[in-house]
Structures are given as structure tokens and as C-alpha cells.
Scaffold this motif. Structure first.
Motif, PDB file in Angstrom:
ATOM      1  N   LEU A   1      -9.306 122.660 -11.398  1.00  0.00           N
ATOM      2  CA  LEU A   1      -9.218 124.041 -11.521  1.00  0.00           C
ATOM      3  C   LEU A   1     -10.416 124.846 -11.606  1.00  0.00           C
ATOM      4  O   LEU A   1     -10.380 125.971 -11.423  1.00  0.00           O
ATOM      5  CB  LEU A   1      -8.326 124.114 -12.888  1.00  0.00           C
ATOM      6  CG  LEU A   1      -7.113 123.652 -12.832  1.00  0.00           C
ATOM      7  CD1 LEU A   1      -6.104 123.614 -14.338  1.00  0.00           C
ATOM      8  CD2 LEU A   1      -5.871 124.302 -11.843  1.00  0.00           C
ATOM      9  N   ASN A   2     -11.509 124.224 -12.122  1.00  0.00           N
ATOM     10  CA  ASN A   2     -12.657 124.754 -12.194  1.00  0.00           C
ATOM     11  C   ASN A   2     -13.904 124.086 -11.404  1.00  0.00           C
ATOM     12  O   ASN A   2     -13.847 122.722 -11.347  1.00  0.00           O
ATOM     13  CB  ASN A   2     -13.095 124.798 -13.715  1.00  0.00           C
ATOM     14  CG  ASN A   2     -12.258 125.763 -14.560  1.00  0.00           C
ATOM     15  OD1 ASN A   2     -11.952 126.881 -14.578  1.00  0.00           O
ATOM     16  ND2 ASN A   2     -11.296 124.909 -15.422  1.00  0.00           N
ATOM     17  N   LEU A   3     -14.894 124.816 -10.904  1.00  0.00           N
ATOM     18  CA  LEU A   3     -15.935 124.412 -10.327  1.00  0.00           C
ATOM     19  C   LEU A   3     -16.771 123.482 -11.168  1.00  0.00           C
ATOM     20  O   LEU A   3     -17.141 122.405 -11.020  1.00  0.00           O
ATOM     21  CB  LEU A   3     -16.782 125.372  -9.586  1.00  0.00           C
ATOM     22  CG  LEU A   3     -18.081 124.884  -8.853  1.00  0.00           C
ATOM     23  CD1 LEU A   3     -17.680 124.188  -7.763  1.00  0.00           C
ATOM     24  CD2 LEU A   3     -19.018 126.020  -8.611  1.00  0.00           C
ATOM     25  N   ILE A   4     -17.018 123.715 -12.430  1.00  0.00           N
ATOM     26  CA  ILE A   4     -17.659 123.219 -13.605  1.00  0.00           C
ATOM     27  C   ILE A   4     -16.277 122.821 -14.517  1.00  0.00           C
ATOM     28  O   ILE A   4     -15.875 123.497 -15.161  1.00  0.00           O
ATOM     29  CB  ILE A   4     -18.764 124.012 -14.723  1.00  0.00           C
ATOM     30  CG1 ILE A   4     -19.727 124.236 -13.385  1.00  0.00           C
ATOM     31  CG2 ILE A   4     -19.130 123.207 -15.615  1.00  0.00           C
ATOM     32  CD1 ILE A   4     -20.654 125.379 -14.084  1.00  0.00           C
ATOM     33  N   PRO A   5     -16.218 121.535 -14.626  1.00  0.00           N
ATOM     34  CA  PRO A   5     -14.933 121.088 -15.622  1.00  0.00           C
ATOM     35  C   PRO A   5     -15.188 121.375 -16.975  1.00  0.00           C
ATOM     36  O   PRO A   5     -16.219 121.360 -17.482  1.00  0.00           O
ATOM     37  CB  PRO A   5     -14.735 119.550 -15.311  1.00  0.00           C
ATOM     38  CG  PRO A   5     -15.696 119.328 -13.989  1.00  0.00           C
ATOM     39  CD  PRO A   5     -16.626 120.257 -14.148  1.00  0.00           C
ATOM     40  N   LYS A   6     -14.120 122.148 -17.552  1.00  0.00           N
ATOM     41  CA  LYS A   6     -14.122 122.263 -18.833  1.00  0.00           C
ATOM     42  C   LYS A   6     -13.232 121.350 -19.900  1.00  0.00           C
ATOM     43  O   LYS A   6     -12.299 121.037 -19.098  1.00  0.00           O
ATOM     44  CB  LYS A   6     -13.420 123.887 -19.073  1.00  0.00           C
ATOM     45  CG  LYS A   6     -14.308 124.980 -18.496  1.00  0.00           C
ATOM     46  CD  LYS A   6     -13.971 126.280 -18.491  1.00  0.00           C
ATOM     47  CE  LYS A   6     -14.593 127.338 -17.796  1.00  0.00           C
ATOM     48  NZ  LYS A   6     -14.092 128.684 -18.230  1.00  0.00           N
ATOM     49  N   GLN A   7     -13.345 121.388 -21.071  1.00  0.00           N
ATOM     50  CA  GLN A   7     -12.716 120.544 -21.814  1.00  0.00           C
ATOM     51  C   GLN A   7     -11.423 121.035 -21.930  1.00  0.00           C
ATOM     52  O   GLN A   7     -11.295 122.290 -22.281  1.00  0.00           O
ATOM     53  CB  GLN A   7     -13.412 120.219 -23.337  1.00  0.00           C
ATOM     54  CG  GLN A   7     -12.775 119.527 -24.167  1.00  0.00           C
ATOM     55  CD  GLN A   7     -13.605 119.191 -25.690  1.00  0.00           C
ATOM     56  OE1 GLN A   7     -14.455 119.910 -25.675  1.00  0.00           O
ATOM     57  NE2 GLN A   7     -13.018 118.327 -26.261  1.00  0.00           N
ATOM     58  N   PRO A   8     -10.345 120.310 -22.129  1.00  0.00           N
ATOM     59  CA  PRO A   8      -8.972 120.974 -22.031  1.00  0.00           C
ATOM     60  C   PRO A   8      -8.886 121.410 -23.607  1.00  0.00           C
ATOM     61  O   PRO A   8      -9.281 120.719 -24.606  1.00  0.00           O
ATOM     62  CB  PRO A   8      -8.180 119.635 -21.941  1.00  0.00           C
ATOM     63  CG  PRO A   8      -8.965 118.470 -21.124  1.00  0.00           C
ATOM     64  CD  PRO A   8     -10.530 118.808 -21.412  1.00  0.00           C
ATOM     65  N   LYS A   9      -7.963 122.464 -23.395  1.00  0.00           N
ATOM     66  CA  LYS A   9      -7.906 123.303 -25.060  1.00  0.00           C
ATOM     67  C   LYS A   9      -6.735 122.528 -25.781  1.00  0.00           C
ATOM     68  O   LYS A   9      -5.678 122.232 -24.966  1.00  0.00           O
ATOM     69  CB  LYS A   9      -7.645 124.625 -24.898  1.00  0.00           C
ATOM     70  CG  LYS A   9      -8.897 125.342 -24.413  1.00  0.00           C
ATOM     71  CD  LYS A   9      -8.518 126.890 -24.207  1.00  0.00           C
ATOM     72  CE  LYS A   9     -10.005 127.534 -23.609  1.00  0.00           C
ATOM     73  NZ  LYS A   9      -9.627 129.048 -23.650  1.00  0.00           N
ATOM     74  N   GLN A  10      -6.885 122.404 -27.005  1.00  0.00           N
ATOM     75  CA  GLN A  10      -5.862 121.982 -27.747  1.00  0.00           C
ATOM     76  C   GLN A  10      -5.171 122.893 -28.605  1.00  0.00           C
ATOM     77  O   GLN A  10      -5.709 123.981 -28.995  1.00  0.00           O
ATOM     78  CB  GLN A  10      -6.196 120.706 -28.581  1.00  0.00           C
ATOM     79  CG  GLN A  10      -6.762 119.720 -27.992  1.00  0.00           C
ATOM     80  CD  GLN A  10      -7.122 118.278 -28.841  1.00  0.00           C
ATOM     81  OE1 GLN A  10      -7.130 118.400 -30.027  1.00  0.00           O
ATOM     82  NE2 GLN A  10      -7.483 117.249 -28.071  1.00  0.00           N
ATOM     83  N   ASP A  11      -3.714 122.741 -28.940  1.00  0.00           N
ATOM     84  CA  ASP A  11      -3.164 123.731 -29.681  1.00  0.00           C
ATOM     85  C   ASP A  11      -3.587 123.642 -31.404  1.00  0.00           C
ATOM     86  O   ASP A  11      -3.020 122.673 -31.926  1.00  0.00           O
ATOM     87  CB  ASP A  11      -1.650 123.606 -29.459  1.00  0.00           C
ATOM     88  CG  ASP A  11      -0.798 124.761 -30.203  1.00  0.00           C
ATOM     89  OD1 ASP A  11      -1.560 125.603 -30.857  1.00  0.00           O
ATOM     90  OD2 ASP A  11       0.557 124.848 -30.032  1.00  0.00           O
ATOM     91  N   PHE A  12      -4.474 124.397 -31.451  1.00  0.00           N
ATOM     92  CA  PHE A  12      -5.091 123.919 -32.690  1.00  0.00           C
ATOM     93  C   PHE A  12      -4.196 124.559 -33.908  1.00  0.00           C
ATOM     94  O   PHE A  12      -3.962 123.847 -35.126  1.00  0.00           O
ATOM     95  CB  PHE A  12      -6.457 124.848 -32.913  1.00  0.00           C
ATOM     96  CG  PHE A  12      -7.334 124.723 -34.229  1.00  0.00           C
ATOM     97  CD1 PHE A  12      -7.765 123.153 -34.368  1.00  0.00           C
ATOM     98  CD2 PHE A  12      -7.358 125.272 -35.357  1.00  0.00           C
ATOM     99  CE1 PHE A  12      -8.559 123.077 -35.616  1.00  0.00           C
ATOM    100  CE2 PHE A  12      -8.096 125.162 -36.479  1.00  0.00           C
ATOM    101  CZ  PHE A  12      -8.587 123.863 -36.669  1.00  0.00           C
ATOM    102  N   LYS A  13      -3.537 125.514 -33.859  1.00  0.00           N
ATOM    103  CA  LYS A  13      -2.618 126.076 -34.833  1.00  0.00           C
ATOM    104  C   LYS A  13      -1.561 124.991 -34.890  1.00  0.00           C
ATOM    105  O   LYS A  13      -1.070 124.988 -36.222  1.00  0.00           O
ATOM    106  CB  LYS A  13      -2.174 127.528 -34.236  1.00  0.00           C
ATOM    107  CG  LYS A  13      -0.994 128.014 -35.439  1.00  0.00           C
ATOM    108  CD  LYS A  13      -0.472 129.534 -34.732  1.00  0.00           C
ATOM    109  CE  LYS A  13       0.354 130.040 -35.589  1.00  0.00           C
ATOM    110  NZ  LYS A  13       1.495 129.263 -36.308  1.00  0.00           N
ATOM    111  N   LYS A  14      -0.986 124.364 -34.266  1.00  0.00           N
ATOM    112  CA  LYS A  14      -0.020 123.450 -34.336  1.00  0.00           C
ATOM    113  C   LYS A  14      -0.531 122.267 -34.881  1.00  0.00           C
ATOM    114  O   LYS A  14       0.225 121.514 -35.903  1.00  0.00           O
ATOM    115  CB  LYS A  14       0.702 122.994 -32.864  1.00  0.00           C
ATOM    116  CG  LYS A  14       1.705 121.861 -32.863  1.00  0.00           C
ATOM    117  CD  LYS A  14       2.199 121.579 -31.449  1.00  0.00           C
ATOM    118  CE  LYS A  14       3.183 120.685 -31.424  1.00  0.00           C
ATOM    119  NZ  LYS A  14       3.771 120.245 -30.087  1.00  0.00           N
ATOM    120  N   PHE A  15      -1.781 122.052 -34.718  1.00  0.00           N
ATOM    121  CA  PHE A  15      -2.342 120.582 -35.175  1.00  0.00           C
ATOM    122  C   PHE A  15      -2.531 120.722 -36.780  1.00  0.00           C
ATOM    123  O   PHE A  15      -2.192 119.845 -37.586  1.00  0.00           O
ATOM    124  CB  PHE A  15      -4.004 120.508 -34.590  1.00  0.00           C
ATOM    125  CG  PHE A  15      -4.649 119.530 -35.417  1.00  0.00           C
ATOM    126  CD1 PHE A  15      -4.255 118.121 -35.106  1.00  0.00           C
ATOM    127  CD2 PHE A  15      -5.593 119.905 -36.280  1.00  0.00           C
ATOM    128  CE1 PHE A  15      -5.024 117.025 -35.814  1.00  0.00           C
ATOM    129  CE2 PHE A  15      -6.407 118.829 -36.909  1.00  0.00           C
ATOM    130  CZ  PHE A  15      -6.083 117.548 -36.663  1.00  0.00           C
TER     131      PHE A  15
END
Length: 742
Positions: free
Chosen positions: A405-419
Motif C-alpha cells: 500500500l505504501n512505498l515506505i511500509p508503515k506499521q499497521p494501526k491497531q484499534d487503541f480504543k477497543k484495546f
């Protein structure tokens, strides 16, 4: 003739006097509130000292009338303004002998201060502005111990301010009204004499002709009237005639303050064009294009002739009639209408629409009512869906998708509110536990049992296999914690993961090519699903009953006969095994195992495990959690026993358990309470209760093969099959009544 001031020739000044007191040196400000020192008091007996004079009565009103406010409050921000002039002698000048300088005298009523300002005159050559700063100005000698007051100021008077004689010629309307209220008669206004030098300079400037006249264009009025007023038009530029050209959407801004135009291009996403801030920078837009001229051809002024050498010492004449000027016509607001084509440096822009402010402006100024917009047909754009390559097995699938999805891979975002919402909070673990078995026909795998943990905080799974004696399989962790994807029907299908809604008793799941069937769940999972029945339809008793009411309405008598036939003792209740057989035969495939469990839990009674099994579970839990505060628990319970009877109520005991932080669920506490010599609602022997929990002083021997009751939090190493046997008898009569109710 006066007598000489010699002994024997003078008279006694005290003869005939009756007052010989010393005058008081202190006075009061206002109504006798603030004392102050006054230095103008008379001498002995009230006799005036040398140089003293009697104070004048400055008010025409009798004493006692008016307010008691001090002057700095009553006359705050009230200023008397007088117009005056003074003459200044000019030495060693043959043009003028004196100069008349106008000024404005400001008298502040709050503290009797005076300020003198002189209006600035262009090219006067003198420092003008504030001549005398604000302060109290003394009267000229011999009254220099006094200061100017309001009664000293009037039209037609000459006042001396620090050696300069000012002639007051007029005052403003507020000053006239104020002086009239004081009873002062105001003479008519006088005219200020003209300054000879100013008249001489004015006559000289009138006859002066500039060698290089310039045309002054004053656009200040237009700027002040139309500042920040912008006409906005929506337009298109058809560039389809060129290679790779297309329809380009623009916005034209016309600034009413200076008749300038700017054009901004609306660049759609993924168009392949650079996002430039401006298509045309703000400037006046000419209607016609003129080829680039040589330097000097287009100029503001035209030189007619040159005398003498070029540069220093030469002279030239300018064309004041502008015979050689090049006039270039630019676009005006009257040229901009919907449907007009604007030539923007060779690019044809079609005006299609405008905003509401522009419509109101043209309606009020040009009486235009029709603002029908022009709609252009846009070529259809086929949306190209992004196709991700298949998962190659390296790393997690989410990380692999991030590199696509990105030229520079980004860390997948987690659902912090659900956590945060679903993280462990005390005894509320937010973990659903199910008992599963392999869906296989291999004899060696048919008897294997697995504990599946579903973590609600991040939708991950953990699978354990309890060890079984003489099975030949080493128990322990079967699957590491992580999300599990559902099996795909084809490689092109998007990846989806198992969620909480997919888990229930009787559901079939596939974890990494291993197929499982859930055969049971713990008490916490069942309670959680029943509490959140909108998320779990298999635990929603309302949905289950509504699903059964339709088919059961036609043969309700058959349902009653079936349950009555299974109830041999006619107790109006059935054990779970018989209830399950009858319900499955009547439902004809409409109910799954979890829905049967929900019906049994809703219409059945709770059955608590035996005392020895329950106490072993409780003591083992407390030992694993390293709880040793039994003395504090006993002391807290004794503090609730006011009469030292050894008994407390169930509510107080539960409150003390929560206060101390006893790591046990409410169901385990209730089970222990049932075995402490108390009945439902009766008092509880708290000494026996603490003794049952104390695993250090009163431990129970471990019994192998103990079955764990539903709702406990015991070790998963015990035998877990057969949890449903802990359900009490089910009252089928209540179920039949609910089926009859619509």
C-alpha cells in the motif's frame, strides 16, 4: 505720611484681637474622608501671611448642591477644547517678519491639566505636534503660585503658557455647553489671521509647473469599499485538442478591491499532475494578446526630444498628451457572466457557475436574475480496484499488505480504543474460553480436547491442549496468540479474520488447516454473550423465541404433549439431557447447540458443585494468584459484626471481598457462601468462610480427575468435558407459556 519703623513709633498689632490660635495645616478631600496636608493656611489668629491671598470661590453653585464624587471621577474623560493661535517673530528674513501658528488647547477637567497641540502642515520645516505636554500650567507672575483653572479659559482671552501668548479664538460645542452651565458668558468666535509666509508659498505653488508631471491614480476609495470582497466563478478549460489533454476544472477569483484576477486549478486525486498552488497569479488580465515588444516601446511616458549630451547635463521633454502610449484593455467585472469565455493568455475558460455572494453582487448592481449554471458532460472514468498480490507466507499478512500500500511500509494501526475498553479490568478478563475438538475421523484425534481463548481486546486467539494420561500426546500450547484468518474460497477473495460473532457452541472454525468444533464454553463467556446479546444472536433469548413462535403456533399442543411425555414424574421440569432430546426433535434443525444452551440457562436452575471440589478450585486459584491476606479479610469482616455474633449478611460479605481485592468471581463467592451454614438471604458464618478460603492453614488434598463446573476459573488441566451436566432442571412450562405469547 507713615511713621518710621523705629522703636516707639509702631503700634501693637495684637491690640483689639480676640483670636490667637494657630491655623490647622491639615484638610480633607471630598466629604471629609481622605486627609491631606495643605500649605496655604493663614498664620496666627487667621491673619494672612506675607504673599498670601484669599482663595476664590470657584463654583457658582451654593455649597451643598451637586454630587460628592471627586473631580477625577465626576469629570473622567471630559476635556474642553479651545482653538487658538500665537505669533512667532522671524529674524533675518526678507520674506516674513512674523509667523502665525495655529494650535489646539486641551483642558482636562479631572485634574486641571493643559496640553497644547499644533496641527502638522506639509513642508513647514518646523517640528510640529505636541507643543506643551499635559501638566498643570502656572499663571504668569506675580500669580505664579496658582495654576490655570476653568474660569481662566474663555473665547477672546489671551493666556500665557510658559512665555507664549495664545489667543483663544473658538471652542467646540461641548466646551460651550459646559461653560454655559457654569454661568460663563461666551463671546462670539474670532477669525484666525492668515500667515503671510503660507499665503506666499500657496501663490508660488499655484503658478509652478512641474517638469515631469505624473498622473496620480487614486484607488483608495475602491479599496476601502470592496476590500476582501471576491467574486468566485467555477469554470472549465477544454484542453482535449492537445495530446493527452482533457477537461480541467478551474476557479476564477475576481478581486473587487483592485480589479485583479487569479485562477486556481482543482486537481483531482490520482490525476498525475503536480499540485501547483496557482494556475494564474493574481494580476490584471488583458483581453487581447500583444506580442512581446522591444524595450522602451511600451512605457508610461514618451520622450519627445533630448537636448545636450546623454546622461548628466542633458535635458529632455516628455509628452504630456500621451500620444505614444499603448492602451491595453483588461477584464472588468462587467465582462464576467455565466456562459462567457475568458481568454487567459491563450487558454479559453468557460464560466459555468458562481457562488452565492457573486449572485447577490450582480443582482444588486446589474439587476441580473438568471444564474442558470452550465453542466458539462464529463468522460466516464472507470475505477480501477487495487489488487493486492497473494500472501507469500513471510511475516504477518498485515505487514505484507503495508509494503504493497505504501512505498515506505508503515506499521499497521491497531484499534487503541477497543484495546483500552476490552483490556483486563480486575476479575473482568474480557477473554472468551471455549472447549473444542478436532473435526476429524482419525481415531487418534477424535478424543483430543482443546481450550480456545479469544481475546476481545485485539481479536486474537490462543489454543491450549490439556494433557491427558496415557494418550501419547504432549499437552500444552497448541497455537501461539495471534489473529486467525478465515479460509478463502478463491485466491482473489479479500482476507477476513474470525471475530467474536463467529464463535458459539456448535460453530465450526478452521485454524491453519485444522478444523475445530466448539462443544462447550465457560460461564464467563456465556454470561458475556448473554449480556451483549445484540452482538451474539445465538445468545439472544428474544431472537430464539421469535424464531420458534412461528412454527410452534400451529402445533403448540404437540409441544406440550412431547414435554409432558418426557416428564414421567410430572414435576413440570426436565433435566438438561432429556430437555435437549425433546427440543431437538421438536425444532427440526432450527436450533443449534448454543441456542439450546441459552434456553436451558434461561429456564433452568443453577447447580453449585460439591463443597470439596469447589474449595479445591477456590484454594488453587488463590494460591496461583498468591493471595495471603486472610487475616485482613477476617478483620474487615469482624468490623462489620457490631455485636460480635460471628455472622454478617451476604451483601456486607461481598462488599468486603471487593474492598479487600479478593481475586474470585461472584459465582465462586456465592458457592462458598452456600456451604457456610447459611440459607438464601440468611446470615453467614464469616469465620467458616475465611477458613474455607485459607489455603495456607487449611489446605485440601488435590483430587485427580476433578470435573470443573461451569463458571469457575479453575485450571484447564482438569477434565473439561461434561460442563453442561452442571445445569439444573429446566422448567419447560415457562417456555411453553412464552411460546404462546405473541
Amino acid at each position: 505720611m507713615a511713621l518710621p519703623f523705629l522703636p516707639g513709633n509702631s503700634f501693637n498689632s495684637s491690640i483689639g484681637k480676640s483670636h490667637f490660635h494657630k491655623s490647622q495645616a491639615f484638610g480633607f478631600i471630598g466629604a471629609g474622608e481622605v486627609p491631606r496636608l495643605e500649605g496655604s493656611k493663614p498664620g496666627i489668629g487667621g491673619k494672612l501671611l506675607l504673599g498670601q491671598s484669599t482663595a476664590q470661590n470657584l463654583s457658582v453653585y451654593p455649597k451643598g448642591l451637586g454630587g460628592d464624587k471627586p473631580a477625577w471621577v465626576a469629570f473622567d474623560k471630559q476635556v474642553l477644547r479651545f482653538f487658538a493661535y500665537f505669533q512667532e517673530a522671524v529674524q533675518e528674513s526678507r520674506v516674513e517678519q512674523y509667523r502665525v501658528r495655529s494650535s489646539v488647547i486641551l483642558f482636562y477637567l479631572e485634574d486641571d491639566t493643559i496640553q497644547v497641540n499644533e496641527p502638522k502642515i506639509e513642508n513647514s520645516g518646523m517640528p510640529q505636534g505636541t507643543l506643551i505636554r499635559r501638566h498643570r500650567v502656572p499663571l504668569p507672575a506675580p500669580n505664579d503660585e496658582r495654576f490655570y483653572r476653568v474660569e481662566d479659559m474663555n473665547v477672546g482671552k489671551d493666556i500665557v503658557l510658559h512665555g507664549k501668548i495664545f489667543r483663544i479664538t473658538d471652542c467646540d460645542e461641548f466646551t460651550r455647553n459646559f461653560l454655559r452651565k457654569l454661568g460663563v458668558r461666551i463671546p462670539p468666535s474670532e477669525t484666525t489671521p492668515k500667515d503671510p509666509y503660507t499665503m506666499h508659498q500657496g501663490e508660488k505653488s499655484a503658478t509652478m509647473q512641474p517638469f515631469r508631471p505624473y498622473d496620480k491614480v487614486d484607488n483608495l476609495r475602491q479599496f476601502l469599499d470592496h476590500d476582501r470582497e471576491v467574486l468566485k466563478f467555477f469554470c472549465y478549460w477544454d484542453d482535449s485538442d492537445t495530446m493527452f489533454g482533457d477537461m480541467r476544472e478551474m476557479e476564477l477569483h475576481y478581486f473587487l478591491a483592485d480589479d485583479t484576477i487569479e485562477v486556481v486549478e482543482k486537481i483531482p486525486p490520482n490525476s498525475g499532475r503536480d499540485a501547483v498552488p496557482m494556475f494564474l497569479r493574481r494580476s490584471k488580465l488583458h483581453k487581447t494578446l500583444i506580442p512581446l515588444q522591444l524595450p522602451g516601446v511600451v512605457a508610461n511616458r514618451t520622450v519627445l526630444n533630448v537636448f545636450g549630451p546623454m546622461g548628466h547635463g542633458g535635458r529632455y521633454l516628455l509628452d504630456s498628451l500621451k500620444t505614444g502610449a499603448v492602451e491595453r484593455e483588461h477584464y472588468h467585472e462587467s465582462d464576467l457572466t455565466i456562459g462567457a469565455v475568458i481568454n487567459v493568455w491563450g487558454r479559453k475558460l468557460l464560466l459555468c457557475n458562481c457562488d452565492e455572494f457573486t449572485k447577490e453582487f450582480y443582482n444588486s448592481k446589474y439587476n441580473i436574475v438568471n444564474f442558470e449554471s452550465i453542466t458539462l458532460s464529463q468522460p466516464s472514468v472507470t475505477e480501477v480496484k487495487r489488487q493486492l498480490p497473494p500472501y507469500n507466507g513471510f511475516g504477518s499478512e498485515v505487514d505484507s499488505q503495508a509494503s504493497c500500500l505504501n512505498l515506505i511500509p508503515k506499521q499497521p494501526k491497531q484499534d487503541f480504543k477497543k484495546f483500552i475498553d476490552k483490556d483486563r479490568d480486575g476479575l473482568n478478563s474480557n477473554v472468551l474460553r471455549f472447549v473444542g475438538k478436532l473435526d476429524t475421523t482419525r481415531p487418534i484425534d477424535m478424543d483430543r480436547r482443546f481450550i480456545v481463548f479469544y481475546h476481545l481486546s485485539d481479536d486474537t486467539f490462543t489454543v491450549f491442549e490439556p494433557p491427558q494420561r496415557n494418550s501419547g500426546i504432549i499437552g500444552g500450547k497448541f497455537l501461539e496468540r495471534g489473529p486467525i484468518a478465515k479460509p478463502k474460497r478463491s485466491e482473489s477473495d479479500p482476507t477476513s479474520h474470525y471475530q467474536a460473532e463467529d464463535l458459539y457452541i456448535g460453530s465450526r472454525v478452521e485454524f491453519n488447516k485444522h478444523k475445530f468444533v466448539f462443544i462447550d464454553a465457560d460461564e464467563y463467556a456465556l454470561r458475556y454473550m448473554e449480556k451483549h446479546s445484540d452482538q451474539f444472536p445465538h445468545a439472544n433469548i428474544s431472537l430464539i423465541l421469535s424464531k420458534l413462535r412461528g412454527p410452534a403456533a400451529s402445533y403448540i399442543q404437540h409441544v406440550e404433549d412431547a414435554f409432558a411425555g418426557a416428564d414421567i414424574d410430572n414435576k413440570k421440569q426436565l433435566p438438561f439431557d432429556k430437555f435437549r432430546v425433546v427440543a431437538l426433535s421438536l425444532a427440526q434443525g432450527m436450533l443449534n447447540d448454543h441456542e439450546l444452551m441459552t434456553l436451558a440457562r434461561h429456564y433452568g436452575d443453577k447447580v453449585y458443585p460439591l463443597l470439596s471440589s469447589l474449595i479445591r478450585i477456590i484454594q488453587k486459584d488463590l494460591k496461583l494468584r498468591n493471595f495471603t491476606g486472610f487475616s485482613q479479610l477476617l478483620a474487615a469482616l469482624k468490623s462489620c459484626d457490631k455485636y460480635d455474633e460471628g455472622f454478617v449478611s451476604k451483601e456486607k460479605l461481598r462488599h468486603v471481598c471487593h474492598t479487600i481485592g479478593l481475586p474470585l468471581s461472584d459465582q465462586l463467592v456465592d458457592g462458598a457462601v452456600m456451604n457456610c451454614g447459611s440459607k438464601f438471604g440468611g446470615p453467614i458464618d464469616y469465620n467458616q468462610f475465611v477458613q474455607l478460603l485459607n489455603w495456607k492453614d487449611h489446605p485440601l488434598p488435590v483430587e485427580t480427575g476433578t470435573k470443573v463446573a461451569a463458571g469457575t476459573s479453575g485450571s484447564w488441566s482438569a477434565s473439561v468435558e461434561g460442563w453442561t451436566s452442571t445445569l439444573g432442571p429446566i422448567h419447560y412450562n415457562a417456555l411453553i407459556e412464552d411460546l404462546k405469547t405473541h
